[in-house]
Every structure is written in C-alpha cells, then in structure tokens.
Design an enzyme around this catalytic site. Structure first.
Site, PDB file in Angstrom:
ATOM      1  CD  GLN A  25     -38.404  -8.549  55.384  1.00  0.00           C
ATOM      2  OE1 GLN A  25     -39.278  -9.083  56.040  1.00  0.00           O
ATOM      3  NE2 GLN A  25     -38.011  -7.474  55.635  1.00  0.00           N
ATOM      4  CD1 TRP A  64     -34.401  -8.291  55.456  1.00  0.00           C
ATOM      5  CD2 TRP A  64     -33.564 -10.110  55.392  1.00  0.00           C
ATOM      6  NE1 TRP A  64     -34.215  -8.351  56.657  1.00  0.00           N
ATOM      7  CE2 TRP A  64     -33.605  -9.832  56.819  1.00  0.00           C
ATOM      8  CE3 TRP A  64     -33.104 -11.432  55.189  1.00  0.00           C
ATOM      9  CZ2 TRP A  64     -33.326 -10.422  57.781  1.00  0.00           C
ATOM     10  CZ3 TRP A  64     -32.787 -12.279  56.447  1.00  0.00           C
ATOM     11  CH2 TRP A  64     -32.791 -11.758  57.786  1.00  0.00           C
ATOM     12  CE  LYS A 140     -37.634  -2.923  63.836  1.00  0.00           C
ATOM     13  NZ  LYS A 140     -37.062  -1.879  63.498  1.00  0.00           N
ATOM     14  CG  PHE A 144     -37.124  -8.902  62.259  1.00  0.00           C
ATOM     15  CD1 PHE A 144     -38.055  -8.905  61.443  1.00  0.00           C
ATOM     16  CD2 PHE A 144     -35.792  -8.855  61.699  1.00  0.00           C
ATOM     17  CE1 PHE A 144     -38.094  -8.969  60.073  1.00  0.00           C
ATOM     18  CE2 PHE A 144     -35.537  -8.855  60.213  1.00  0.00           C
ATOM     19  CZ  PHE A 144     -36.675  -8.703  59.484  1.00  0.00           C
ATOM     20  N   PRO A 170     -42.670  -8.240  66.046  1.00  0.00           N
ATOM     21  CG  PRO A 170     -41.590  -8.638  63.996  1.00  0.00           C
ATOM     22  CD  PRO A 170     -42.676  -9.156  65.027  1.00  0.00           C
ATOM     23  CG  ASP A 172     -41.917  -2.601  60.822  1.00  0.00           C
ATOM     24  OD1 ASP A 172     -43.242  -1.960  61.302  1.00  0.00           O
ATOM     25  OD2 ASP A 172     -41.843  -3.044  59.805  1.00  0.00           O
ATOM     26  CG  ASP A 200     -45.336  -8.598  60.893  1.00  0.00           C
ATOM     27  OD1 ASP A 200     -44.172  -8.128  60.644  1.00  0.00           O
ATOM     28  OD2 ASP A 200     -45.700  -9.878  61.054  1.00  0.00           O
TER      29      ASP A 200
END
Length: 244
Positions: A25, A64, A140, A144, A170, A172, A200
């Site tokens: 990303q 993305w 979220k 994010f 966030p 997921d 994360d």
C-alpha cells in the site's frame, strides 16, 4: 505475552519505518505521488480512498495498487464514482451514497485545516472526519484513513505527522484473528511503546512479504521479523494471556 512484548520492544522507530516502506500500500502511494505533484491533491485522494476501503472485492494491497494506477492517469476527485463502480462494487448503491458524503467531509477538512495543521496533530483528522461522518473516533475506516494519511504525508514531506500515539489501530479481519478487543491493542501499544496505528505493520506486513523483498532488509531486522512471524502464527496460545 512476555515473548511477544520482548520482540516488539526490539523494534526501533527506524525498523518500523523501514518495514512500512515495504508495505504494498505504501509503495502504491509512492507511485501515485510521483504523478501528482500537489501534496494536498495527493492526500485528499488518499484519505477519500481510505474511507471507502471496506467490503472490497479484491485484497487490500491490490485495491491500493489499482487506485494508484487509476488516479495516476488523471487525479480528479470527480473520477471517484467511476473508480468505485469498477473496483469496489459490493453494496454499490450504499457505497456511492457514502462516497458523496466522504468527498464533502474530506473537502471540508482540507479547507478548514492546512497540511501543516494536520502534520502537527493527526488527531485533528480523526476527530473531524469522525464528527462529519457520524462515526466513532476509533472506527476502522476513520483510523485507517489516519494511517494512510501518515503514509502519504511521509512520502510527500519526508517525516511522520505528530501525535500518532493518540490514534487507535484499524482492526481488520487479519488483526481480529489475534484480538478484536480494542483494549487489548491499547494495552499492547502501551507496553511495547509502539503507537497502535503502527502495530499492524510490525505484526502483519512480514506475513505478506515475498522472499525477494526480505532479502533487501538488514539482517538484524530480518531476524526480528522471523521471530514476530513465528509468534503471530502461534496467535491462539498468545491471545489468551494478552487479554489479561
């Protein structure tokens, strides 16, 4: 808990930034930034797309990359409806309705606050989007959006925005396999001294890195990543103690 914390504490800020730069990303945003010279135009697109990144029809990394390719050709916000109709079609009518609200909120945010303001206090972005979209401050998509703004801001200005430590993670589907309890992540962040918004990256980017990418990392970082990957794979036994 102790084993995971011990490894997490070994990650320096430089380690985490290096790891984040290998996120697909992040790389997608780097490519897009090369085509969009205006930082505000670039970051508006990033935040809008982050707020629309749910119930995807493809993996997030691929989504993305597709976003980057699409808007590299022509970076107008007005093209978002076309992009969503082509690449984010689940619950399309609801998403198109949300898109119009998201665009309005993002334009308002960037009209009321400069990039300098947002860079000095990233919580402004979270608070304003939460209020405008009528979502919880730790929802979220809102947090994010803060994470992806952090990526984009660093790409554009060579530094992170401030007050990252005040923003939630966030959660997921991948992270929820470890824990869906927000207090769990808050405690883990406090004990490891890694902002939630960056945890994360440490826990999940290594799981998706190809061997060719791993070879480009420093040996000490590769060693840490292998250890963290092993611990994540043993998540079922680790989670119970971490929830205490």
């Amino acid at each position: 808990m102790e084993n995971l914390l011990k490894v997490l504490k070994e990650f320096s800020k430089e380690d985490i930034e290096k790891l984040e730069s290998f996120d697909r990303q992040y790389k997608a945003l780097e490519k897009l930034h090369k085509e969009i010279k205006n930082p505000q135009d670039f970051l508006k697109l990033v935040v809008i797309n982050a707020l629309m990144s749910y119930q995807l029809q493809m993996k997030g990394e691929k989504y993305w990359e597709t976003f980057s390719e699409f808007f590299s050709e022509s970076p107008e916000i007005e093209r978002f409806e076309e992009f969503i109709k082509t690449n984010n079609k689940r619950f399309l009518n609801a998403k198109l309705k949300r898109l119009h609200k998201v665009i309005k909120c993002v334009k308002k945010l960037f009209s009321n606050y400069s990039l300098t303001d947002l860079g000095k206090d990233l919580t402004i972005l979270v608070k304003e989007l939460s209020k405008c979209l009528n979502q919880k401050i730790d929802s979220k998509t809102v947090v994010f959006a803060a994470k992806m703004f952090m990526y984009g801001y660093r790409i554009a200005f060579g530094k992170n925005p401030e007050k990252l430590e005040e923003i939630a993670i966030p959660i997921d589907s991948r992270l929820s396999k470890i824990s869906s309890d927000k207090n769990f992540w808050k405690k883990l962040s406090e004990k490891s001294r890694i902002p939630q918004i960056r945890l994360d990256a440490v826990l999940w980017i290594p799981m998706g890195l190809e061997e060719s990418s791993l070879k480009e990392l420093p040996e000490k970082l590769k060693f840490k990543l292998r250890r963290i990957t092993e611990l994540v794979k043993k998540k079922n036994s680790s989670c119970n103690s971490l929830r205490k």
